[in-house]
Design an enzyme around this catalytic site. Structure first.
Site, short mmCIF file in Angstrom:
data_model
loop_
_atom_site.label_atom_id
_atom_site.label_comp_id
_atom_site.label_asym_id
_atom_site.label_seq_id
_atom_site.Cartn_x
_atom_site.Cartn_y
_atom_site.Cartn_z
N GLU A 98 0.00 -10.93 -1.51
CA GLU A 98 0.02 -11.77 -2.72
C GLU A 98 -0.22 -10.92 -3.96
OE1 GLU A 98 -2.42 -14.29 0.32
OE2 GLU A 98 -1.94 -12.18 -0.01
N HIS A 110 -3.36 -6.65 -0.81
CA HIS A 110 -2.80 -7.84 -0.16
C HIS A 110 -1.38 -8.12 -0.63
CE1 HIS A 110 -6.94 -9.74 0.99
NE2 HIS A 110 -6.79 -8.49 1.39
N CYS A 130 -7.41 -13.45 -3.83
CA CYS A 130 -6.00 -13.76 -4.10
C CYS A 130 -5.86 -15.12 -4.77
CB CYS A 130 -5.17 -13.68 -2.83
SG CYS A 130 -4.89 -11.99 -2.28
N CYS A 156 -6.79 -15.46 0.50
CA CYS A 156 -8.24 -15.22 0.46
C CYS A 156 -8.78 -15.62 -0.92
CB CYS A 156 -8.54 -13.75 0.74
SG CYS A 156 -8.14 -12.62 -0.62
#
Length: 157
Positions: free
Chosen positions: A83, A81, A121, A118
């Site tokens: 992040e 991801h 994250c 999410c």
């Protein structure tokens, strides 16, 4: 070009949207920018780990081929991801008390995808001591909140 100068949140969200153009996911492209005292600490976009084949280059996404919904069966995804990549690329000391800006764009129609982090994250943001998250929602609106107020890891989003 407009004469209106963007505020800091709009400015860094615009940068996150440009960062997302480097993403290698065929479903959604995300960009993240970590900022401390209005200085960029780190950026990240979603895609395969360094040196690994990615969906863009392979020309296909296994989760897409199997019709897997967003947020499910991450074990099938080769991507990291945005992040997570921004945290990996940043200095731990510089991230303490920082803000992360996240923008997602759907590949099929260029509409916004929710930039809300999410559950995994969220835990990583807390561990990195990032204090605030600012993201675009599906309508392009700006959401800003302390990382601590995001749903707990046990909640379903």
């Amino acid at each position: 070009m407009t004469d209106k100068r963007p505020d800091w949140d709009e400015y860094f969200l615009n940068i996150a949207e440009v960062v997302a153009t480097r993403a290698t996911c065929l479903r959604r492209r995300y960009g993240a920018v970590i900022v401390s005292n209005n200085i960029i600490v780190s950026t990240g976009y979603n895609g395969a780990p360094r040196g690994e084949p990615n969906c863009l280059d392979k020309g296909g996404c296994l989760r897409d081929q199997l019709g897997v919904a967003k947020g499910e069966r991450y074990e099938l995804c080769v991507g990291v991801h945005a992040e997570q990549n921004a945290i990996i690329n940043g200095s731990p000391a510089a991230m303490a008390g920082a803000t992360i800006y996240v923008v997602g764009v759907n590949c099929h129609d260029s509409s916004y995808a929710s930039g809300e982090p999410c559950l995994l994250c969220r835990r990583m943001l807390k561990n990195a001591r990032i204090e605030r998250v600012v993201y675009r929602d599906r309508s392009g609106g700006i959401i800003s909140c302390p990382v601590a107020t995001l749903a707990d890891a046990g909640e379903k989003v």
